[in-house]
Design an enzyme around this catalytic site. Sequence first.
Site, PDB file in Angstrom:
ATOM      1  CB  SER A   1      27.451 -16.112  24.037  1.00  0.00           C
ATOM      2  OG  SER A   1      26.163 -15.787  23.600  1.00  0.00           O
TER       3      SER A   1
ATOM      4  CE1 TYR B   1      27.128 -21.335  21.670  1.00  0.00           C
ATOM      5  CE2 TYR B   1      25.121 -20.225  22.393  1.00  0.00           C
ATOM      6  CZ  TYR B   1      26.402 -20.162  21.896  1.00  0.00           C
ATOM      7  OH  TYR B   1      26.964 -18.938  21.628  1.00  0.00           O
TER       8      TYR B   1
ATOM      9  CE  LYS C   1      30.111 -19.952  23.351  1.00  0.00           C
ATOM     10  NZ  LYS C   1      31.474 -20.094  22.850  1.00  0.00           N
TER      11      LYS C   1
END
Length: 338
Positions: A123, A148, A152
């Site tokens: 992302s 989160y 990644k």
Amino acid sequence: MVLVSGGAGYIGSHTTVELIEAGYDVVVADNLSNSDMSGVEGVRKITGVEVPFVQVDCCDKEALREVFKKYDFDSVIHFAAFKAVGESVADPMKYYRNNLLSMMNVVDLMREYKRQNIVFSSSATVYGEAEELPVTEQTPRQAATSAYGNTKQMCEDILRDAVTAYEGLKGIALRYFNPIGAHPSALIGELPRGVPQNLVPFITQTAAGIRECLSVFGNDYPTPDGSCLRDYIDVVDLAKAHVVAIERMIEGKNKAKYEIFNIGTGNGVSVLELVESFQRVNDLKLNYKIAPRRAGDVVAIWADTSLANNELGWRAERELDDTLRSAWAWEKNIRGIK
Ligand code: UD1
């Protein structure tokens, strides 16, 4: 053959369609924790292909092993992960356990069963508030502000180290900007559970009368109209990038064992512009108000896509207007709105 983990979800289902249409056999593995069989069913309706589906949690290594034993895929596209930023701040261990363990299990089993190619869904969140825009793949990653985001970054690192160290493995991380829209058939699309956290599903649910009013988070940012800028990438274009990435590795065209590509349009679009465009192309009025800034939002980010354009030979093709029409067509379809 390609294993698509998380293939019942939003990006996974669109990618499965594009893989099938490009001639690949696909097996979908998903624990349905944030999706249901409608995504798989939609893929079947669009392609006419009954895609093998296994309900499995990638954190359960022995269960995942059965998928590796049963299916002879050479490539994996690993989507399966949690993705709610706010929830990850409230319950970081849930995110570390799920997102890291599933990644490690996939890589371990790929080694053990000699499967070669992996695409990881990363992302643009890894760039944080970038110092220079647009961001290239060389733009330094910023310290993550959520668990989160951190997963990644950590999964990118796990992948880089694993494919660099182990013979027979190659990997590509695709850094997605903001995926939006739905398949032109309106048979698959984004299906958030509960109150949508992302902009476009909130817009379409407001238009459908499910949400009373969209809050535009901030109009006093240092941008032309005061709202945040993002790079909204059509989900079908994004799905096609995965097919090209897999092909690149299968055909041995990759220049390194581990590669990273930004997947966006290259355009920064503001929240207010997006809202205006949505209203215009769908000929409707959206109930919205200006609200305070949302904690943790970056002001502006969009992609330099030259590497993906030149190296992958991929570029975003669908116009934003068409993407916004498709988002509304999908919402109408699932709500039974004429
Ligand atoms: C968010 C995550 C990002 C993640 C991505 C996954 C944050 C800070 N970032 O990106 O890490 O990879 O989702 O899809 O959460 N907005 C509104 N009203 C709304 C919802 C959003 O004004 O009801 C605005 C936001 O302030 C932002 C833009 O719309 O400026 C896009 O928001 P969103 O769709 O949540 O995506 P990101 O925040 O860019």
